[in-house]
Design a protein around this motif. Sequence first.
Motif, PDB file in Angstrom:
ATOM      1  N   THR A 217      -5.623 -73.816   3.600  1.00 26.72           N
ATOM      2  CA  THR A 217      -4.807 -72.969   4.476  1.00 26.72           C
ATOM      3  C   THR A 217      -4.712 -71.533   3.950  1.00 26.72           C
ATOM      4  O   THR A 217      -4.217 -70.651   4.650  1.00 26.72           O
ATOM      5  CB  THR A 217      -3.389 -73.541   4.618  1.00 26.72           C
ATOM      6  OG1 THR A 217      -2.721 -73.508   3.345  1.00 26.72           O
ATOM      7  CG2 THR A 217      -3.439 -74.972   5.134  1.00 26.72           C
ATOM      8  N   HIS A 218      -5.186 -71.296   2.743  1.00 27.66           N
ATOM      9  CA  HIS A 218      -5.084 -69.966   2.141  1.00 27.66           C
ATOM     10  C   HIS A 218      -6.125 -69.036   2.756  1.00 27.66           C
ATOM     11  O   HIS A 218      -7.251 -69.443   3.059  1.00 27.66           O
ATOM     12  CB  HIS A 218      -5.299 -70.065   0.629  1.00 27.66           C
ATOM     13  CG  HIS A 218      -4.818 -68.855  -0.124  1.00 27.66           C
ATOM     14  ND1 HIS A 218      -5.517 -67.670  -0.157  1.00 27.66           N
ATOM     15  CD2 HIS A 218      -3.709 -68.658  -0.887  1.00 27.66           C
ATOM     16  CE1 HIS A 218      -4.859 -66.791  -0.896  1.00 27.66           C
ATOM     17  NE2 HIS A 218      -3.758 -67.371  -1.360  1.00 27.66           N
ATOM     18  N   ALA A 219      -5.740 -67.753   2.943  1.00 26.24           N
ATOM     19  CA  ALA A 219      -6.657 -66.781   3.553  1.00 26.24           C
ATOM     20  C   ALA A 219      -7.927 -66.598   2.728  1.00 26.24           C
ATOM     21  O   ALA A 219      -8.990 -66.281   3.277  1.00 26.24           O
ATOM     22  CB  ALA A 219      -5.948 -65.441   3.724  1.00 26.24           C
ATOM     23  N   LEU A 220      -7.829 -66.804   1.419  1.00 24.48           N
ATOM     24  CA  LEU A 220      -8.986 -66.606   0.552  1.00 24.48           C
ATOM     25  C   LEU A 220      -9.710 -67.919   0.240  1.00 24.48           C
ATOM     26  O   LEU A 220     -10.499 -67.963  -0.715  1.00 24.48           O
ATOM     27  CB  LEU A 220      -8.556 -65.942  -0.763  1.00 24.48           C
ATOM     28  CG  LEU A 220      -7.991 -64.528  -0.671  1.00 24.48           C
ATOM     29  CD1 LEU A 220      -7.729 -63.970  -2.055  1.00 24.48           C
ATOM     30  CD2 LEU A 220      -8.923 -63.604   0.096  1.00 24.48           C
ATOM     31  N   HIS A 221      -9.451 -68.968   1.018  1.00 20.00           N
ATOM     32  CA  HIS A 221     -10.213 -70.199   0.798  1.00 20.00           C
ATOM     33  C   HIS A 221     -11.695 -69.904   0.960  1.00 20.00           C
ATOM     34  O   HIS A 221     -12.103 -69.115   1.820  1.00 20.00           O
ATOM     35  CB  HIS A 221      -9.786 -71.296   1.770  1.00 20.00           C
ATOM     36  CG  HIS A 221     -10.440 -72.608   1.480  1.00 20.00           C
ATOM     37  ND1 HIS A 221     -11.561 -73.041   2.160  1.00 20.00           N
ATOM     38  CD2 HIS A 221     -10.159 -73.570   0.556  1.00 20.00           C
ATOM     39  CE1 HIS A 221     -11.929 -74.221   1.683  1.00 20.00           C
ATOM     40  NE2 HIS A 221     -11.097 -74.565   0.714  1.00 20.00           N
ATOM     41  N   LYS A 222     -12.503 -70.514   0.134  1.00 12.16           N
ATOM     42  CA  LYS A 222     -13.928 -70.171   0.067  1.00 12.16           C
ATOM     43  C   LYS A 222     -14.659 -70.313   1.401  1.00 12.16           C
ATOM     44  O   LYS A 222     -15.704 -69.678   1.608  1.00 12.16           O
ATOM     45  CB  LYS A 222     -14.612 -71.023  -0.992  1.00 12.16           C
ATOM     46  CG  LYS A 222     -14.565 -72.527  -0.731  1.00 12.16           C
ATOM     47  CD  LYS A 222     -15.236 -73.297  -1.858  1.00 12.16           C
ATOM     48  CE  LYS A 222     -15.232 -74.796  -1.584  1.00 12.16           C
ATOM     49  NZ  LYS A 222     -15.885 -75.559  -2.682  1.00 12.16           N
ATOM     50  N   SER A 223     -14.125 -71.111   2.336  1.00 14.43           N
ATOM     51  CA  SER A 223     -14.779 -71.295   3.631  1.00 14.43           C
ATOM     52  C   SER A 223     -14.525 -70.131   4.583  1.00 14.43           C
ATOM     53  O   SER A 223     -15.098 -70.093   5.669  1.00 14.43           O
ATOM     54  CB  SER A 223     -14.294 -72.590   4.285  1.00 14.43           C
ATOM     55  OG  SER A 223     -12.899 -72.521   4.565  1.00 14.43           O
ATOM     56  N   ASN A 224     -13.676 -69.175   4.185  1.00 18.22           N
ATOM     57  CA  ASN A 224     -13.350 -68.038   5.050  1.00 18.22           C
ATOM     58  C   ASN A 224     -14.245 -66.838   4.748  1.00 18.22           C
ATOM     59  O   ASN A 224     -15.266 -66.951   4.082  1.00 18.22           O
ATOM     60  CB  ASN A 224     -11.869 -67.682   4.901  1.00 18.22           C
ATOM     61  CG  ASN A 224     -10.963 -68.732   5.500  1.00 18.22           C
ATOM     62  OD1 ASN A 224     -11.300 -69.368   6.499  1.00 18.22           O
ATOM     63  ND2 ASN A 224      -9.801 -68.945   4.895  1.00 18.22           N
TER      64      ASN A 224
END
Length: 466
Positions: A217-224
């Motif tokens: 759910t974090h904005a900096l998750h690697k999938s983003n």
Amino acid sequence: MGMRDKYRKPTTFRCNAGSRCSMSAVVWSLVGFLLFLHLYSLFSHNGGKDGEIQFHSSHHPLIRELEQVEEDNIQIPPPRGKRSPRAAKRRPKRTTTLIDEFLDENSQLRHVFFPGMKSAIDPMNDAGNNSFYYYPGRIWLDTEGNPIQAHGGGILYDEMSKTYYWYGEYKDGPTYHAHKKGAARVDIIGVGCYSSKDLWTWKNEGIVLAAEETNETHALHKSNVLERPKVIYNDRTGKYVMWMHIDDANYTKAAVGIAISDSPTGPFDYLYSKRPHGFESRDMTIFKDDDGVAYLIYSSEDNSELHIGPLTEDYLDVTHVVRRILVGQHREAPALFKHQGTYYMITSGCTGWAPNEALAHAAESVMGPWETMGNPCIGGNKMFRLTTFFAQSTFVIPLEGLPGSFIFMADRWNPADLRDSRYVWLPLIVGGPADRPLEFNFGFPVWSRISIYWHKKWRLPSVWRA
């Protein structure tokens, strides 16, 4: 809004019998009057110096070498194999362009756009006459001998340490598509930082803002998506503030992210993401003016226009003030800078990873209105100029001590392997005559032409390096 009247009746000039009135005399009188008005507008804008009107003088001898136009003609090779007559009928032959060759990872010209490691720029080994030369498009190594990873980046000059810091996307991972029609992307690794005293030799300071590995759910998750990080220093708070484009894999979030640090080398603490002013935000940059006021500039409304607005005093948010600029022009990748009281900006078109034509813009106020001045690229060949030398703008570095001289920073994207994207740094000079008259009158703008000069190989004047 001033508009020309297409149906205005022609003016007739009546002369008394025996007079020597002529149309040419009237025209030349009008030209002289307009020239006087133009000179008066220049004087009133600049205020003069010692009571004299200031004209652009010829450039300093130290930068004349940078203005030499260099041609670069690339010939498209013939196709490797002929197609059968049946195949030709099924698919009519289309003329191959250099852009097609650039985007084709199997092109015979691949080595021209993306030279191999043998020709890499290695500041630690390039001694003597090879020192300090920029080679646009070549692999650029840091002081440890590794390719620099700072794409879509920006430069901060830190007054306290007298050091340049280069922040950019650390793309050292495999390129893939989130789905069949999705854009090429890599997982977020983080923001890389490099330091330098001379803008040529760069030390890797590590990843100063890292991706989130576990919290989806974090904005900096690697999938983003994390793109175009820029850092400025806040003199009031003593903090280094980073702004960046934050998105999801499908580019539907369209937000900005903000992080903060006590040091230019981090670590930066991520604060939050948001849509500034309630609008979509994709390609963006931040600009700190001479008075300390900082501004956010971002592409919005499906990239059809740019928005610009001041940040709060702590640089951690936008104020309620926002102005829409270049409406309907579909521009992105803004790189904004200032020279002698005039604001300039380089933008690119919106063609995904494919290169396109840059445009230069100018304004007397950072909030606009902004005038478009045309393509600033000079040299190479026509296709080089129409593709911004096969690159896309990201930042403009002022060169103290060389008036009107800057470095234009751009990325040569490699959509087949984004970590192998290259850097195109070229001299940018402000000077020379205005590009064209203003649209609805006979006057010329008070700002000067922006020129970005193509060089296969170039370096800054030795006096600046010293």
